[in-house]
Design a protein around this motif. Structure first.
Motif, short mmCIF file in Angstrom:
data_model
loop_
_atom_site.label_atom_id
_atom_site.label_comp_id
_atom_site.label_asym_id
_atom_site.label_seq_id
_atom_site.Cartn_x
_atom_site.Cartn_y
_atom_site.Cartn_z
N TYR A 101 -21.14 -37.34 -61.55
CA TYR A 101 -21.73 -35.83 -61.24
C TYR A 101 -22.89 -35.95 -60.29
N TYR A 103 -25.96 -33.68 -59.01
CA TYR A 103 -26.96 -32.86 -59.50
C TYR A 103 -27.71 -32.47 -58.22
N ARG A 105 -31.11 -30.55 -57.43
CA ARG A 105 -32.43 -29.49 -58.05
C ARG A 105 -33.45 -29.36 -56.98
N SER A 120 -27.95 -27.00 -59.27
CA SER A 120 -26.50 -27.00 -59.59
C SER A 120 -26.11 -28.35 -60.11
N VAL A 121 -24.81 -28.64 -60.54
CA VAL A 121 -24.04 -29.69 -61.06
C VAL A 121 -22.69 -29.57 -60.67
#
Length: 125
Positions: A101, A103, A105, A120-121
């Motif tokens: 994933y 990420y 930030r 978001s991821v």
């Protein structure tokens, strides 16, 4: 100054990974800004209260959380962007997941120190 801030953000990210893996709600509370907006892997928006509740109740449970890559861009003495590639597995609302994933930030420095203000991821590949 940028390298000092980058080091601080890397330390915050490390704290965050441990807190997510352990569902440490107190530590997550300290690292997440009250006005957080976070887009999940299906595009839904989550708030701080929603995220903490999922960890508190077991709605989000990580079994593995392995960072592979972390890029940081320092925008100012109060804002930085972190982009992390992480392999994670676990369950979300009873559904199993596993994979890489991405990420993103936004870290903001305020009266409570560095906190995540947005992000978001998304699944990779």
């Amino acid at each position: 100054m940028n390298s000092e801030i980058e080091t601080q953000i890397r330390e915050c990210e490390t704290r965050l990974y441990a807190a997510m893996l352990a569902s440490d709600v107190a530590e997550l509370d300290a690292l997440i800004a009250d006005d957080l907006l976070f887009a999940g892997p299906t595009g839904e928006l989550a708030t701080k209260a929603m995220d903490l509740e999922l960890h508190r109740t077991g709605g989000t449970q990580f079994e593995e959380f392995t960072p592979k890559d972390l890029e940081i861009r320092v925008w100012s003495d109060r804002f930085a962007l972190a982009s992390a590639q992480i392999f994670s597995s676990g369950t979300y609302l009873g559904n199993a997941f596993a994979g890489d994933y991405r990420y993103m930030r936004v870290w903001r420095k305020g009266e409570n120190g560095w906190q995540i203000a947005g992000g978001s991821v998304s699944a990779m590949g």
